[in-house]
Design a protein around this motif. Sequence first.
Motif, mmCIF file in Angstrom:
data_model
loop_
_atom_site.group_PDB
_atom_site.id
_atom_site.type_symbol
_atom_site.label_atom_id
_atom_site.label_comp_id
_atom_site.label_asym_id
_atom_site.label_seq_id
_atom_site.Cartn_x
_atom_site.Cartn_y
_atom_site.Cartn_z
ATOM 1 N N VAL A 1 29.756 49.826 57.757
ATOM 2 C CA VAL A 1 29.317 48.558 58.228
ATOM 3 C C VAL A 1 30.141 47.549 58.561
ATOM 4 O O VAL A 1 30.232 46.615 57.529
ATOM 5 N N PRO A 2 31.303 47.362 59.258
ATOM 6 C CA PRO A 2 32.374 46.684 59.586
ATOM 7 C C PRO A 2 31.732 44.915 59.624
ATOM 8 O O PRO A 2 32.482 44.144 59.127
ATOM 9 N N THR A 3 30.651 44.864 60.174
ATOM 10 C CA THR A 3 29.985 43.478 60.366
ATOM 11 C C THR A 3 29.695 42.934 58.850
ATOM 12 O O THR A 3 29.880 41.968 58.798
ATOM 13 N N LEU A 4 29.192 43.843 58.057
ATOM 14 C CA LEU A 4 28.743 43.213 56.813
ATOM 15 C C LEU A 4 30.134 43.157 55.955
ATOM 16 O O LEU A 4 29.998 42.108 55.175
ATOM 17 N N ALA A 5 30.922 43.758 56.216
ATOM 18 C CA ALA A 5 32.475 43.538 55.393
ATOM 19 C C ALA A 5 32.875 42.304 55.710
ATOM 20 O O ALA A 5 33.424 41.696 54.925
ATOM 21 N N ALA A 6 32.896 42.052 56.947
ATOM 22 C CA ALA A 6 33.424 41.057 57.695
ATOM 23 C C ALA A 6 32.627 39.644 57.140
ATOM 24 O O ALA A 6 33.496 38.812 56.806
ATOM 25 N N ARG A 7 31.471 39.761 56.811
ATOM 26 C CA ARG A 7 30.722 38.557 56.156
ATOM 27 C C ARG A 7 31.189 38.526 54.934
ATOM 28 O O ARG A 7 31.136 37.316 54.498
ATOM 29 N N TRP A 8 31.042 39.550 54.094
ATOM 30 C CA TRP A 8 31.456 39.520 52.695
ATOM 31 C C TRP A 8 32.719 38.974 52.490
ATOM 32 O O TRP A 8 33.032 38.323 51.659
ATOM 33 N N ALA B 1 35.084 40.885 43.498
ATOM 34 C CA ALA B 1 34.076 42.020 43.579
ATOM 35 C C ALA B 1 33.648 42.147 45.072
ATOM 36 O O ALA B 1 33.340 42.956 45.722
ATOM 37 N N LEU B 2 33.534 40.927 45.792
ATOM 38 C CA LEU B 2 32.982 40.825 47.182
ATOM 39 C C LEU B 2 34.203 41.374 48.084
ATOM 40 O O LEU B 2 34.012 42.263 48.998
ATOM 41 N N LEU B 3 35.464 41.090 47.775
ATOM 42 C CA LEU B 3 36.217 41.603 48.645
ATOM 43 C C LEU B 3 36.536 43.225 48.491
ATOM 44 O O LEU B 3 36.855 44.066 49.182
ATOM 45 N N THR B 4 36.324 43.842 47.035
ATOM 46 C CA THR B 4 36.459 45.164 46.802
ATOM 47 C C THR B 4 35.235 45.937 47.646
ATOM 48 O O THR B 4 35.363 46.915 48.400
ATOM 49 N N ALA B 5 33.874 45.302 47.463
ATOM 50 C CA ALA B 5 32.950 45.949 48.167
ATOM 51 C C ALA B 5 33.232 45.715 49.550
ATOM 52 O O ALA B 5 32.717 46.769 50.475
ATOM 53 N N ALA B 6 33.550 44.737 50.105
ATOM 54 C CA ALA B 6 33.853 44.760 51.590
ATOM 55 C C ALA B 6 34.835 45.803 52.014
ATOM 56 O O ALA B 6 34.674 46.300 53.198
ATOM 57 N N ASP B 7 35.976 46.179 51.261
ATOM 58 C CA ASP B 7 36.853 47.104 51.648
ATOM 59 C C ASP B 7 36.094 48.472 51.476
ATOM 60 O O ASP B 7 36.200 49.323 52.697
#
Length: 57
Positions: free
Chosen positions: A31-38, A19-25
Amino acid sequence: MALLVRLASTDDLSEIVEALLTAADAKEPTVPTLAARWRTLARDVGDALDSLPVQPQ
């Protein structure tokens, strides 16, 4: 920092990682910085799962 998670099985935690990876995508374009954090969080949790001993069946 440490985190204690109590779940029925490691499969539940694997679903959280997915779910974290799907949300990051989904978040990457806005918000690429948040995606990278996730993604980092998902990778860290996945690594922790991989380090657990295998339970005999």
